[in-house]
Design an enzyme around this catalytic site. Structure first.
Site, PDB file in Angstrom:
ATOM      1  N   ARG A   1       0.836  -1.212   0.000  1.00  0.00           N
ATOM      2  CA  ARG A   1       0.000   0.000   0.000  1.00  0.00           C
ATOM      3  C   ARG A   1       0.868   1.257   0.000  1.00  0.00           C
ATOM      4  NH1 ARG A   1      -4.435   0.808   4.637  1.00  0.00           N
ATOM      5  NH2 ARG A   1      -2.542   1.169   5.848  1.00  0.00           N
TER       6      ARG A   1
ATOM      7  N   ARG B   1      10.782  26.248  -0.818  1.00  0.00           N
ATOM      8  CA  ARG B   1       9.318  26.194  -0.812  1.00  0.00           C
ATOM      9  C   ARG B   1       8.717  26.710  -2.110  1.00  0.00           C
ATOM     10  NH1 ARG B   1       4.594  28.583   0.051  1.00  0.00           N
ATOM     11  NH2 ARG B   1       3.022  27.357   1.148  1.00  0.00           N
TER      12      ARG B   1
ATOM     13  N   HIS C   1       5.182  25.391  -4.722  1.00  0.00           N
ATOM     14  CA  HIS C   1       4.170  24.338  -4.894  1.00  0.00           C
ATOM     15  C   HIS C   1       4.564  23.306  -5.941  1.00  0.00           C
ATOM     16  CE1 HIS C   1       1.912  27.298  -2.649  1.00  0.00           C
ATOM     17  NE2 HIS C   1       0.910  26.456  -2.497  1.00  0.00           N
TER      18      HIS C   1
ATOM     19  N   LYS D   1      -2.862   7.113   1.365  1.00  0.00           N
ATOM     20  CA  LYS D   1      -2.625   7.308   2.800  1.00  0.00           C
ATOM     21  C   LYS D   1      -1.635   8.461   2.986  1.00  0.00           C
ATOM     22  CE  LYS D   1      -1.950   4.440   6.941  1.00  0.00           C
ATOM     23  NZ  LYS D   1      -3.120   4.892   7.712  1.00  0.00           N
TER      24      LYS D   1
ATOM     25  N   LEU E   1     -10.206   4.674   2.808  1.00  0.00           N
ATOM     26  CA  LEU E   1      -8.896   4.035   2.662  1.00  0.00           C
ATOM     27  C   LEU E   1      -9.114   2.522   2.733  1.00  0.00           C
ATOM     28  CD1 LEU E   1      -5.710   4.486   2.732  1.00  0.00           C
ATOM     29  CD2 LEU E   1      -5.916   3.954   5.162  1.00  0.00           C
TER      30      LEU E   1
HETATM   31  N1  PLP Z   1      -9.214   4.767   7.397  1.00  0.00           N
HETATM   32  C1  PLP Z   1      -8.413   5.792   7.741  1.00  0.00           C
HETATM   33  C2  PLP Z   1      -8.813   7.197   7.379  1.00  0.00           C
HETATM   34  C3  PLP Z   1      -7.218   5.552   8.417  1.00  0.00           C
HETATM   35  O1  PLP Z   1      -6.424   6.579   8.761  1.00  0.00           O
HETATM   36  C4  PLP Z   1      -6.879   4.222   8.761  1.00  0.00           C
HETATM   37  C5  PLP Z   1      -5.652   3.924   9.481  1.00  0.00           C
HETATM   38  O2  PLP Z   1      -4.875   4.776   9.795  1.00  0.00           O
HETATM   39  C6  PLP Z   1      -7.754   3.193   8.404  1.00  0.00           C
HETATM   40  C7  PLP Z   1      -8.906   3.493   7.704  1.00  0.00           C
HETATM   41  C8  PLP Z   1      -7.450   1.759   8.753  1.00  0.00           C
HETATM   42  O3  PLP Z   1      -6.379   1.281   7.979  1.00  0.00           O
HETATM   43  P1  PLP Z   1      -5.466   0.072   8.503  1.00  0.00           P
HETATM   44  O4  PLP Z   1      -6.380  -1.061   8.814  1.00  0.00           O
HETATM   45  O5  PLP Z   1      -4.584  -0.215   7.345  1.00  0.00           O
HETATM   46  O6  PLP Z   1      -4.732   0.579   9.704  1.00  0.00           O
END
Ligand code: PLP
Length: 287
Positions: A52, A100, A102, A149, A207
């Site tokens: 991931r 800095r 963007h 993430k 996520l």
């Molecule tokens: N959703 C969000 C927004 C998160 O920040 C997280 C974990 O940090 C999860 C879901 C759960 O993900 P995981 O099971 O990989 O920790």
């Protein structure tokens, strides 16, 4: 024992661990992260987390800071050097240090990498799971790419802080159509009165949690009935059980939503069972 962090090639005392003020993670939240659970001296699901991480990096066009195997080695080193038996290991990669602006840096800069680890108390976590947590709903206000993430967690910070100020441990985002997307740092689940587990599909709005994926495997193994579909806040109020999943809390029962009791107001049997057997379905790497 003093804590150790890994910062861009060096193991340093945690108290001195720092990145440059013009790190793009600091300036723009231009970076990604992963959190793996450390359970009984083993790191949980490293291959899935690194997979991931690679996806998050590639979506943002950030290079791996070093070979994936080397990242894996550092994760183990940091857990070992901090003597963590139960806790978490955190990895953050940003686009690196540059004046800095963007726009992406004009010349290639090395991505920054930081790895830290910390212990947690498994007894306290078990006590929390035996009690269950309260959740407070919050209007979905994040960008659509929550599948990445990123360290850009300000909306999550505000939603979780709001939950805390209303007696909760987690926030549940609710989209414009009244459907729960996910928690501030967890995925959201319910068990209907008919005993059907429900969680939102990972294609949009959430996520794809690693813990969520493991729980999906477990559901198959345990022969439980399951539907991957959005569920509304109303449906959640009416559920027999609710719970959240994340590497930081594994499977955590939810007993209250916006002040209303879920089911009988106690952790449900499905969530409790999934928590008990959780690690049987994970990939465990000894430190
Ligand atoms: N959703 C969000 C927004 C998160 O920040 C997280 C974990 O940090 C999860 C879901 C759960 O993900 P995981 O099971 O990989 O920790």
């Amino acid at each position: 024992m003093s804590r150790i962090a890994y910062v861009n090639g060096q193991y340093v005392p945690h108290a001195d661990a720092a990145v440059h003020v013009e790190d793009r993670g600091y300036q723009f939240a231009d970076g990604v992260y992963e959190v793996c659970e450390v359970w009984q001296g083993k790191i949980v699901d490293v291959p899935r987390h690194l997979e991931r991480l690679g996806r998050s990096l590639s979506e943002l066009r950030i290079d791996w800071p070093m070979a994936r195997k080397a990242v894996e080695f550092v994760l183990h080193q940091v857990v070992r050097r901090n003597r963590v038996r139960n806790g978490l290991v955190y990895i953050q990669v940003t686009r690196g240090v540059s004046k800095r602006d963007h726009f992406f840096p004009p010349e290639h800069v090395a991505p920054s990498i930081v790895v830290t680890a910390r212990s947690s108390n498994p007894k306290a976590a078990a006590a929390q799971a035996a009690e269950g947590i309260a959740v407070v709903s919050y209007p979905e206000n994040r960008w659509p790419r929550v599948d990445i993430k990123t360290v850009a967690l300000l909306p999550n910070v505000l939603a979780k802080q709001n939950a805390k100020e209303h007696g909760g441990k987690e926030a549940w985002y609710v989209d414009a159509d009244g459907y729960v997307t996910e928690g501030g740092s967890t995925n959201a689940w319910i068990v209907t009165k008919d005993g059907v587990l429900v969680t939102r599909p990972a294609e949009s709005g959430i996520l794809r949690g690693i813990t969520r994926t493991v729980v999906l495997d477990l559901i198959q193994k345990e022969g439980l009935t399951f539907e991957e579909r959005p569920f509304s806040l109303e449906e959640a109020f009416d559920a027999k059980e609710a719970f959240v999943t994340a590497a930081t809390s594994v499977v955590m029962p939810v007993i209250r939503l916006d002040g209303k009791l879920i089911g009988n107001g106690h952790p449900g049997s499905v969530a409790t069972r999934l928590r008990e057997v959780f690690h049987t379905a994970t990939d465990l790497q000894a430190v």
